[in-house]
Design a protein around this motif. Sequence first.
Motif, PDB file in Angstrom:
ATOM      1  N   SER A 188      45.768  -3.221   1.392  1.00 38.61           N
ATOM      2  CA  SER A 188      44.628  -3.583   2.232  1.00 38.61           C
ATOM      3  C   SER A 188      44.421  -2.513   3.287  1.00 38.61           C
ATOM      4  O   SER A 188      45.269  -1.632   3.494  1.00 38.61           O
ATOM      5  N   VAL A 253      43.163 -11.536  -2.032  1.00 42.71           N
ATOM      6  CA  VAL A 253      44.040 -12.123  -1.016  1.00 42.71           C
ATOM      7  C   VAL A 253      43.229 -12.329   0.263  1.00 42.71           C
ATOM      8  O   VAL A 253      43.050 -11.417   1.071  1.00 42.71           O
ATOM      9  N   ILE A 258      49.150 -14.334   0.507  1.00 46.43           N
ATOM     10  CA  ILE A 258      49.514 -13.758  -0.788  1.00 46.43           C
ATOM     11  C   ILE A 258      49.900 -14.827  -1.805  1.00 46.43           C
ATOM     12  O   ILE A 258      49.357 -14.888  -2.920  1.00 46.43           O
ATOM     13  N   ASN A 304      47.084 -11.091   5.166  1.00 43.55           N
ATOM     14  CA  ASN A 304      47.390 -10.471   3.863  1.00 43.55           C
ATOM     15  C   ASN A 304      48.600  -9.548   3.928  1.00 43.55           C
ATOM     16  O   ASN A 304      49.130  -9.142   2.890  1.00 43.55           O
TER      17      ASN A 304
END
Length: 368
Positions: A188, A253, A258, A304
């Motif tokens: 991310s 996500v 997760i 996340n």
Amino acid sequence: MAATPTDPYSAAGVDTAAGDLAVELMKSAVRRTQGPEVLGGVGGFAGLFDASALLGYEKPLLATSTDGVGTKVAIAQAIDKHDTIGQDLVGMVVDDIVVVGAKPLFMTDYIATGKVFPERIADIVRGIADGCSATGTALVGGETAEHPGLLGINDYDVAGAATGVVEAGAVLGADRVQPGDTVLALASSGPHSNGYSLIRHIIAGAGIGYGDHAADFGRTWGEQLLEPTRLYTSPLLRAIDAQPGAVHSLSHVTGGGIAANLARVLPRGTWVDVDRASWSPSSVFRVLADLGGLSLEQTEGTWNLGIGFLAVVAADQADAVSSVLTSEGIDTWQVGVVSDAALPDGHYEQGAKGVDGGAVRLVGSYAS
């Protein structure tokens, strides 16, 4: 000479001229997202999209998604920076569509605000348009609504909806997943657009202002926390095309973290232990957790923690899929393997968002 009549709508707090100016300011950005399949231009009551391309599909299925950005907009409002919120919106909406393997076709947006400031609205829409261009999505329409008395003068919220298409025989999902499949994590860019109520609570509790300098990041707190959501749609579609049949299911996500989101795209009777040692959550999560007196493990159902997407892929093609995504600029690594053996003792996430899918837990300790 008679006095000019007073506009009662303007007196009530709604400035239609400002709304018209906002449309003029955003027109060029919106048009950049539109190909020849979009008819009618900007400003119509409804957007028109030529669907004749669907005739090339054997059995086309339309995929649709809708979402917003959440309380991240409060930070944008606090530091008067609005040019990235639009990308967050596209990430939350369009990246849900690619989960089933669908190619996005078009999107519409909705902005509600206490008062229309044309340049601000144009900044938001330009961000949406940039995100649409990056994901191959046409921005075919939208609405800006002024709500005086309901929203404060500087308050606004954004939402959007998008539609995509996928061949019926190519839909990704839990039914394709097999024991032994590899679970890949895609990095991310930060918190994306989830868990900001907790983030804002931590920042407020620490007495930090969004304009304050954040020494750990070399910019203000507001700028750091407005880091835009990474867009995964185009890289994932290219990976799917490059390795036919390799990708079995995908998980975005978002809210829930997760484990809960991965469990939604696994078949019932399977499970995955996600190895925390396979990655180190980026510094923004560590700093925020420390400020809030929390362990990273306590935030796993909210943030996340550095993984924006998960891909469940055939084990013998995992390296090839990972290479494609890495070449697209997305760090990708293995975090687990799908199993259908007896479920080990311990707490697993199951049944997230009403989906009777697999079971997932995070195990071990994070890499330093």
